[in-house]
Motif scaffolding. Sequence first.
Motif, PDB file in Angstrom:
ATOM      1  N   PHE A  47      -2.680  12.539  14.107  1.00 50.72           N
ATOM      2  CA  PHE A  47      -2.850  11.090  14.273  1.00 50.72           C
ATOM      3  C   PHE A  47      -2.441  10.674  15.689  1.00 50.72           C
ATOM      4  O   PHE A  47      -3.198   9.984  16.388  1.00 50.72           O
TER       5      PHE A  47
ATOM      6  N   GLN B 178       2.368   2.036  16.672  1.00 52.39           N
ATOM      7  CA  GLN B 178       1.989   3.030  15.669  1.00 52.39           C
ATOM      8  C   GLN B 178       2.451   4.429  16.069  1.00 52.39           C
ATOM      9  O   GLN B 178       2.892   5.214  15.233  1.00 52.39           O
TER      10      GLN B 178
ATOM     11  N   PRO C 254      -8.664   2.947   6.466  1.00 51.38           N
ATOM     12  CA  PRO C 254      -8.418   1.517   6.234  1.00 51.38           C
ATOM     13  C   PRO C 254      -8.267   0.728   7.540  1.00 51.38           C
ATOM     14  O   PRO C 254      -8.678  -0.428   7.617  1.00 51.38           O
ATOM     15  N   GLN C 255      -7.711   1.371   8.551  1.00 54.81           N
ATOM     16  CA  GLN C 255      -7.568   0.684   9.847  1.00 54.81           C
ATOM     17  C   GLN C 255      -8.934   0.403  10.466  1.00 54.81           C
ATOM     18  O   GLN C 255      -9.147  -0.652  11.057  1.00 54.81           O
TER      19      GLN C 255
ATOM     20  N   ALA D 221       0.459   4.296   0.444  1.00 58.79           N
ATOM     21  CA  ALA D 221       0.277   5.322   1.472  1.00 58.79           C
ATOM     22  C   ALA D 221       1.041   4.995   2.747  1.00 58.79           C
ATOM     23  O   ALA D 221       1.353   5.897   3.536  1.00 58.79           O
TER      24      ALA D 221
ATOM     25  N   TRP E 144      -6.471   8.789   5.200  1.00 61.01           N
ATOM     26  CA  TRP E 144      -5.828   7.592   4.638  1.00 61.01           C
ATOM     27  C   TRP E 144      -5.142   6.760   5.707  1.00 61.01           C
ATOM     28  O   TRP E 144      -4.982   5.554   5.558  1.00 61.01           O
ATOM     29  N   MET E 145      -4.697   7.420   6.769  1.00 60.71           N
ATOM     30  CA  MET E 145      -4.055   6.667   7.857  1.00 60.71           C
ATOM     31  C   MET E 145      -5.097   5.905   8.670  1.00 60.71           C
ATOM     32  O   MET E 145      -4.809   4.859   9.219  1.00 60.71           O
ATOM     33  N   ILE E 146      -6.284   6.473   8.753  1.00 56.19           N
ATOM     34  CA  ILE E 146      -7.260   5.975   9.714  1.00 56.19           C
ATOM     35  C   ILE E 146      -8.314   5.067   9.084  1.00 56.19           C
ATOM     36  O   ILE E 146      -8.638   4.007   9.607  1.00 56.19           O
TER      37      ILE E 146
ATOM     38  N   ARG F  88       0.855  -1.178   0.000  1.00 55.79           N
ATOM     39  CA  ARG F  88       0.000   0.000   0.000  1.00 55.79           C
ATOM     40  C   ARG F  88       0.895   1.233   0.000  1.00 55.79           C
ATOM     41  O   ARG F  88       1.610   1.495   0.956  1.00 55.79           O
TER      42      ARG F  88
ATOM     43  N   THR G  12      -0.479  16.071   9.719  1.00 58.86           N
ATOM     44  CA  THR G  12      -1.238  14.818   9.724  1.00 58.86           C
ATOM     45  C   THR G  12      -0.786  13.909  10.859  1.00 58.86           C
ATOM     46  O   THR G  12      -1.605  13.368  11.619  1.00 58.86           O
TER      47      THR G  12
ATOM     48  N   LEU H 243       3.902   7.062   3.624  1.00 53.20           N
ATOM     49  CA  LEU H 243       3.715   8.407   4.167  1.00 53.20           C
ATOM     50  C   LEU H 243       3.965   8.464   5.665  1.00 53.20           C
ATOM     51  O   LEU H 243       4.258   9.524   6.210  1.00 53.20           O
ATOM     52  N   TYR H 244       3.815   7.321   6.328  1.00 55.34           N
ATOM     53  CA  TYR H 244       3.903   7.396   7.791  1.00 55.34           C
ATOM     54  C   TYR H 244       4.619   6.240   8.454  1.00 55.34           C
ATOM     55  O   TYR H 244       4.894   6.270   9.641  1.00 55.34           O
TER      56      TYR H 244
END
Lengths: 352, 352, 352, 352
Positions: free
Chosen positions: C294, C326, D325-326, C9, D321-323, C7, C290, C12-13
């Motif tokens: 988060f 995370q 899908p989770q 994305a 996008w981080m959240i 994935r 972001t 990105l993190y």
Amino acid sequence: MDAGEHRWAAGLYSDPKIAELFSDAPLFASFSRFEQALIKGLAKAGLVAAADAEDLARQIGDFAPDGAAIAEAGIRDGVPVPEYVRQLRAHVSGPAKPMLHHGATSQDLMDTATIEALISVNVIFAERLDALLQQLDELSTRCGKNELQAITRMQPAVLFHASERIATWRQPLSALRERLPALREQTGVLQFGGAVGDLQALGDNAATVARSIASELGLSWPGHSWHSDRGPVIAQANWMSELTGTLGKIGQDVALMALRGADDIRISGGGSSSAMPHKQNPVTAERLVTMARFNATLISGMHQAQIHELERSGAAWMLEWMILPQICETTGTSLSAALALIQSIEHMGKSA
Amino acid sequence: MDAGEHRWAAGLYSDPKIAELFSDAPLFASFSRFEQALIKGLAKAGLVAAADAEDLARQIGDFAPDGAAIAEAGIRDGVPVPEYVRQLRAHVSGPAKPMLHHGATSQDLMDTATIEALISVNVIFAERLDALLQQLDELSTRCGKNELQAITRMQPAVLFHASERIATWRQPLSALRERLPALREQTGVLQFGGAVGDLQALGDNAATVARSIASELGLSWPGHSWHSDRGPVIAQANWMSELTGTLGKIGQDVALMALRGADDIRISGGGSSSAMPHKQNPVTAERLVTMARFNATLISGMHQAQIHELERSGAAWMLEWMILPQICETTGTSLSAALALIQSIEHMGKSA
Amino acid sequence: MDAGEHRWAAGLYSDPKIAELFSDAPLFASFSRFEQALIKGLAKAGLVAAADAEDLARQIGDFAPDGAAIAEAGIRDGVPVPEYVRQLRAHVSGPAKPMLHHGATSQDLMDTATIEALISVNVIFAERLDALLQQLDELSTRCGKNELQAITRMQPAVLFHASERIATWRQPLSALRERLPALREQTGVLQFGGAVGDLQALGDNAATVARSIASELGLSWPGHSWHSDRGPVIAQANWMSELTGTLGKIGQDVALMALRGADDIRISGGGSSSAMPHKQNPVTAERLVTMARFNATLISGMHQAQIHELERSGAAWMLEWMILPQICETTGTSLSAALALIQSIEHMGKSA
Amino acid sequence: MDAGEHRWAAGLYSDPKIAELFSDAPLFASFSRFEQALIKGLAKAGLVAAADAEDLARQIGDFAPDGAAIAEAGIRDGVPVPEYVRQLRAHVSGPAKPMLHHGATSQDLMDTATIEALISVNVIFAERLDALLQQLDELSTRCGKNELQAITRMQPAVLFHASERIATWRQPLSALRERLPALREQTGVLQFGGAVGDLQALGDNAATVARSIASELGLSWPGHSWHSDRGPVIAQANWMSELTGTLGKIGQDVALMALRGADDIRISGGGSSSAMPHKQNPVTAERLVTMARFNATLISGMHQAQIHELERSGAAWMLEWMILPQICETTGTSLSAALALIQSIEHMGKSA
């Protein structure tokens, strides 16, 4: 709070009109309406004589509870209903008295009162939303043809018209407004389950009584209680946080436009500064962001409060009581603040 | 709120003694202390004559602000300081008057007042924590040797003694108590930065004035302002949510023990039920869980509020004001409730 | 995940270096170090012969666990330790074998492994923070004297120098860096409590064994276990979310400066657009915002996870495992992204 | 992740089937479907010849993107679309080539791909929910008439039947299942707005093209883009967190029943302990609580992400996008875990 405990900052986010709906007087009035509807429902099911029920309902209507005593007992009991019922029982007399509160439990009265408060809250929201939508239309009429720099990812994109940005503010608000009747359906449900949610004390009469209460109170009866299913209040909370998120986005936009300068926006009545007399801060725009983030914080607690233990969770329920009225007030104030903000826009975009 | 808006549920979580510390009267008193300390600091730096500064400080001490006007203007300005300063300026006279508020900005007064409130809050917390630790010791003395079923992952593990469970409650509370002096250090810092945080209006005198104000107010001066660095308030919020988490764990344990029955625990003064007179609900234990989850929800908003835009963010700052006092109140009430809960334990474990 | 499930994305993190520290290999290595230290500690207490303990420790060092089987059993058991210990027990032999894992429980191994991972994580954070602080110094050297428009509450305030804004970025980072040794103290504690936290299986030898294990692993022994007291992991999580909040504020500032234009900032390597080739979006700056939001979201879950039921809560513990790694990864990536962002600043402020 | 980075705990909450839907391959396939639908829509509006559009659509269907290059560029651009479009442009030829991506922007492709993923996700959820509802019916058939101790506020209330508690689990699940078609309506909307959301590049043809794309993709066209209005994804996230909250409540109940003992519940396949071989921990029940609290934490971030800046916010979008899908994976796993848990119930209540 007495005068000595006034806190100026409360004015930034409290909404007295909404707060009033969650105060003791309408709560106890809701309790009384429930007990009246219940005794009439019991009559409809033939469990009490119609005339006796009417008489008891009339007495309930005359009941003036001792609020201070209820509040005090409410802390000990974790719910104000037991003391309310105790007082009410002492107040009434007559053949129907033994059937007072029959088949019901604290949660039936509390949750139904919350539902009634939410219905009133939504009426206020609808009015304010309508006014806001109208103001946005007027703003679009007034400034919509002006040229504006569209911005994506914090960089100038292409030029467009003020009407286009205003439309991005208006569309989600309009959609939220249109969802209000459906929300009324989802939220407007009678809570009625008795001691452990199954209306066992009423046996075969349960449905008759429940439908009668619901009809009397203008609510729907879903066919069962929802003591540990918080769907109705979650639906309301989600809708409110979506609304304040949308208003927060407008506030953020106005603040960013104010940062970019007069070609983007000019607002009147900005905040002054103790150190820099030349400043006009977009305080109301900031407040919309603040309240959006506040509700986006609180919504988590509402979702946490879904996890009721077994037939009734005091812990989860009390969490709802701490959070839900705050979200309501914040939403109410956000609507008022948004209305004031839009009205304060003197100019938006660059005249052609 | 007037009497008509009383809300019984507020009694479940509000803490009047803590609330009072965040009310207008102590806030304005803090502002006045700051302005007095500032004028003296300016004198120390030779920017105003010592006698004139003393005279002005005395006048500031006599100042009785018009709170209603400040509250009203505070909504417009997004901060109450501009109107406070305007009133104060109108109140004072003499040669030092032009130097009133010199070099300072709204945020200096507001943040320093918040710090002063937090210091007072922590004094209350310390007292309540001490009392709670003592109660836990007494409980351990009274019931510690009793046998108790240890439970891991919701299943009976091995037997141990009540003293061991009490120790798991006490240890983190004791550790939090021991961290209070360090928290006082982290939190007890003067805010002083002037219009944009760099004290530029004071030039080379900045450090002298800042140190003097700090010393006058019993705070430390970190060598710079922290307008957009929320470290001190975050430290306080984190500590409080850790504390209520610990108390919530105790509440959860007591509720689970109450569920398991009298071999685990017997508490007096439980809540009554409107439908089931035989019940004694562990309402105070539930409340501790509620308040822990409430603060664990709010802590997110405090961390979100770290993201200040540039030199000062009204949006982030107002979010702090909405949340921080609530966390403080909830923490204060949790401590009181925990104390009451421990005192209400009549028996814990099975006597050998 | 196999290649088909890549994935984009995640790039990105995610932070592969940090992720690796929470993967199975170092986890099982941690378990083995714990079991080695435990058997040596039991020897020190005279519960097993020193030579036999050495022999068992050597065999543990040779153990290569079947990771797939542990992972599978871990889902059923809610923790990987039982299957790890089963396999290890099948692997070793000799007189000390009956004392393998003696006095310990799953949580001792799991929590201690988490602590060891956090210690390694903090070493990486320290390096990146040092590099970032240095870059900020270089930026200040390069552009610090340039004139910049200070902005408060989204409105131009007075002019100041780029160095002043850079200082507001640097100060909280420097303070967080200075707190790392204290965090190492708070976090670096051995978990050791046995089945229900009281080390009852070891009787009077408990402290000797515990101190020996702690010393062997380079950790401190607080005098008791902390199975249901999540202080050490909460301290780490709080610190991390404060750090990403600070970096998010920098990202927000850079994005706002990019919005204001080249007199504020010029950065290289911005993101391109599929529709507007002229754009250079401040993507890395946005990413810092972001990730701050988060972590500010996740921190709530860590505080919720404090509420352990009785001697051990699987529910709360697993929530930690979902969240803590995370937050660590997000923090690691934020540091790297911030470093890249600062290095990409070509110019800041207006040259005099 | 390669083998060295496997993390056992991921098995507790990850859902490979759901994860796959958010991986690169279906994402790029979605992009291609969008570009095909767009070129056909442009043909429908007469902006390109029908045969040329068909030819281009065929070529797009043959396109195999270089995923690694897109992933790498995606980090720099903050979105994978620009590099995807660049590669696609290099791949195609013919008269319609200049109209490739005409009128569209990155967000149109990304958001529409997210919507397509959510639609597939909901199909999986529907199947699992149906299976779960059926299992609950079977459990009720099997054990429903058994007597069970109803519990309110952690205290025994009155006796009722297992069927009644099962009904409180089933009702909200059934209501959520019934809301899926409405959710499909709310979520299944085409994103199409072009560079700044107003489709200005398409002029009067905008609606024709938009309706054509929507029809081709089986989505609805709301009459405007929703770049900065996150209603559709918020609706999905809210629904999912309500679902996991409901499942978490079931998990909590089962864990509490397991604590109370065999008269309440007997489950097979519980977790084992490294220190206490006699234990059978209700691990799956705990996991449901964990996942409910995880989603209840994350939902806050989704609501924060509503606050887009102006026409498009990279910061808010990446947070989604981080959240999102989770939350989807956690919801998928919760459903599977709940199914497994209900199936593992050997006995519930006390046989009459």
